[in-house]
Scaffold this motif. Sequence first.
Motif, PDB file in Angstrom:
ATOM      1  N   ASP A 158       0.843  -1.200   0.000  1.00 54.76           N
ATOM      2  CA  ASP A 158       0.000   0.000   0.000  1.00 54.76           C
ATOM      3  C   ASP A 158       0.880   1.253   0.000  1.00 54.76           C
ATOM      4  O   ASP A 158       1.922   1.294   0.649  1.00 54.76           O
ATOM      5  CB  ASP A 158      -0.891   0.039   1.246  1.00 54.76           C
ATOM      6  CG  ASP A 158      -2.110  -0.865   1.128  1.00 54.76           C
ATOM      7  OD1 ASP A 158      -2.352  -1.389   0.029  1.00 54.76           O
ATOM      8  OD2 ASP A 158      -2.799  -1.048   2.150  1.00 54.76           O
ATOM      9  N   THR A 161      -0.776   8.117   0.811  1.00 55.60           N
ATOM     10  CA  THR A 161      -0.517   9.392   0.141  1.00 55.60           C
ATOM     11  C   THR A 161      -0.949  10.606   0.963  1.00 55.60           C
ATOM     12  O   THR A 161      -0.481  11.720   0.717  1.00 55.60           O
ATOM     13  CB  THR A 161      -1.229   9.432  -1.217  1.00 55.60           C
ATOM     14  OG1 THR A 161      -2.641   9.232  -1.014  1.00 55.60           O
ATOM     15  CG2 THR A 161      -0.696   8.332  -2.130  1.00 55.60           C
ATOM     16  N   THR A 187      -5.200   8.088   3.576  1.00 50.53           N
ATOM     17  CA  THR A 187      -5.611   7.905   2.189  1.00 50.53           C
ATOM     18  C   THR A 187      -4.617   6.939   1.559  1.00 50.53           C
ATOM     19  O   THR A 187      -3.416   7.217   1.509  1.00 50.53           O
ATOM     20  CB  THR A 187      -5.617   9.238   1.418  1.00 50.53           C
ATOM     21  OG1 THR A 187      -6.516  10.134   2.059  1.00 50.53           O
ATOM     22  CG2 THR A 187      -6.059   9.016  -0.025  1.00 50.53           C
ATOM     23  N   GLN A 189      -3.327   4.362  -1.546  1.00 45.03           N
ATOM     24  CA  GLN A 189      -3.360   3.967  -2.955  1.00 45.03           C
ATOM     25  C   GLN A 189      -2.974   2.493  -3.037  1.00 45.03           C
ATOM     26  O   GLN A 189      -1.888   2.093  -2.650  1.00 45.03           O
ATOM     27  CB  GLN A 189      -2.386   4.819  -3.764  1.00 45.03           C
ATOM     28  CG  GLN A 189      -2.343   4.451  -5.243  1.00 45.03           C
ATOM     29  CD  GLN A 189      -1.281   5.241  -5.993  1.00 45.03           C
ATOM     30  OE1 GLN A 189      -0.893   6.326  -5.586  1.00 45.03           O
ATOM     31  NE2 GLN A 189      -0.812   4.684  -7.093  1.00 45.03           N
ATOM     32  N   ARG A 190      -3.905   1.681  -3.506  1.00 44.01           N
ATOM     33  CA  ARG A 190      -3.680   0.233  -3.632  1.00 44.01           C
ATOM     34  C   ARG A 190      -3.940  -0.157  -5.085  1.00 44.01           C
ATOM     35  O   ARG A 190      -5.075  -0.365  -5.498  1.00 44.01           O
ATOM     36  CB  ARG A 190      -4.591  -0.524  -2.674  1.00 44.01           C
ATOM     37  CG  ARG A 190      -4.388  -2.032  -2.645  1.00 44.01           C
ATOM     38  CD  ARG A 190      -5.303  -2.666  -1.609  1.00 44.01           C
ATOM     39  NE  ARG A 190      -4.981  -2.209  -0.257  1.00 44.01           N
ATOM     40  CZ  ARG A 190      -5.798  -2.352   0.788  1.00 44.01           C
ATOM     41  NH1 ARG A 190      -6.989  -2.922   0.632  1.00 44.01           N
ATOM     42  NH2 ARG A 190      -5.433  -1.922   1.987  1.00 44.01           N
ATOM     43  N   GLN A 193      -6.704   1.534  -7.111  1.00 47.25           N
ATOM     44  CA  GLN A 193      -7.773   1.879  -6.178  1.00 47.25           C
ATOM     45  C   GLN A 193      -7.299   2.872  -5.118  1.00 47.25           C
ATOM     46  O   GLN A 193      -6.172   2.796  -4.635  1.00 47.25           O
ATOM     47  CB  GLN A 193      -8.271   0.587  -5.499  1.00 47.25           C
ATOM     48  CG  GLN A 193      -9.417   0.768  -4.537  1.00 47.25           C
ATOM     49  CD  GLN A 193      -9.785  -0.537  -3.849  1.00 47.25           C
ATOM     50  OE1 GLN A 193      -9.018  -1.504  -3.883  1.00 47.25           O
ATOM     51  NE2 GLN A 193     -10.950  -0.559  -3.229  1.00 47.25           N
ATOM     52  N   ASN A 194      -8.160   3.821  -4.757  1.00 45.13           N
ATOM     53  CA  ASN A 194      -7.895   4.729  -3.648  1.00 45.13           C
ATOM     54  C   ASN A 194      -8.948   4.504  -2.568  1.00 45.13           C
ATOM     55  O   ASN A 194     -10.147   4.446  -2.871  1.00 45.13           O
ATOM     56  CB  ASN A 194      -7.942   6.193  -4.111  1.00 45.13           C
ATOM     57  CG  ASN A 194      -6.702   6.577  -4.902  1.00 45.13           C
ATOM     58  OD1 ASN A 194      -5.588   6.464  -4.418  1.00 45.13           O
ATOM     59  ND2 ASN A 194      -6.894   7.021  -6.139  1.00 45.13           N
TER      60      ASN A 194
END
Length: 443
Positions: A158, A161, A187, A189-190, A193-194
């Motif tokens: 992950d 951010t 938050t 970012q994966r 996806q967020n």
Amino acid sequence: MSIVIMVGQLILGLSILIILHELGHFLAARAFGIKVEKFYLFFDAWNVSLFKFTYKGVEYGIGWLPLGGYVKIAGMIDESMDTDQLVGPPQPWEFRSKPAWQRLIVMLGGVTVNVILGILIFWILTMRFGDSHIPNSAAKYGIVPGEIGKKIGLQVGDKITAINGNDVKYFDDLTSPKVLLENTVFTVQRGAQNLNITIPRTILNDLSDHGGIEEFINSLPRTKFVVDSVYGNSLKGGLQKGDSVVAVNGQPIAFWDELQIALLNNKGKVADITAKRNNNLVPLKIQINTDGTIGFARSKNDFPEFKTINYGFFAALPIGASKAWRTFSENAKGIGKIFKGDVKFNKAVSGPIAIANLFGTHVNWVRFWTLVGFLSMALAFMNLLPIPALDGGHAVFLIIEMIKGKPLSDKFLERAQIVGFVILVSLMVFVFGNDIVKIITKK
């Protein structure tokens, strides 16, 4: 020998803090013409001291009971519980004969010195070494969450951010007290996806039970690796400098955390290790140690680069003061979470045994002075708590006197001092026992 070094650093650090704290009371009292009778590091309970001498009417010494220290100020009900001198009329050199505002300054003298010391230490450390951080941009392969991090929904790889909507500048911001003490939302970012992941208000309880901050997020970003120096079983098994381990017992390996997990899952066994060497795959058989290691160090180039910001003499002062204040406010927020019920008291407090472990078994002066600076600010905060026998308790009584226009009775102050001393001794016994329980339950 390592235990001696650990205990020695603890005693040295606490002695510095206690002596300077009591010096604050001493200097303030002398400035207002108040007689000081004793100045002690540790308590000389039942008048038993390890060392003492008298200079200019003041007895200086080291007591045998290591629960702090004190200055005995004439005409004041304090830790000594000596009330005989209060029988006669107030004398001009006594604490009780001075205006309430002067007595309040004397009571806050120790806290003031602790704050000044904390700022001074962080100032000097900032001026000498600057501020070093890993830029969050260096986490190009994401994070490695621990058991607690995975429990709240974080996954390996992950990329975090933002924290509460604000962009993350430094990687160590992810594990800062601000994140753990406040209602924080990551938050994340994966892949494409967020998503948002909320950090539980009770996370400190879980971290206390499961080994600390590394069980939340690893202090270093996820990295690939190359073998550097080789020793032990790796040397015997044929691993060479410059190799990359790409598989363990057929399980593909690309990142350092994957290798660590694979080795731990096969500890004590002989494993089939596939190494990549000059673009060729080389099969090896290497005995894995019982601690999940095989005997090599990875290249320094694999570690993310720290960004250091250097400051001059004057520029470092506000940075150091900010660090000191942040430490003070974080202690206040921690106490607040205890009262709110977010953190259990036994999970939040640490005693001398836990503090000694923080100093470590090797002398590192940067770490030593960083801890002393932290403890100085923590001591300042703790002494401001409105508990009888602490400076904060004395200050509250003096403020009440200033509002009422007359002092509280000696009998009340004497009883309050006894109650406060019982509270402090009980607290000390608790934190000692709590440290021991934590050590036993972790084994």
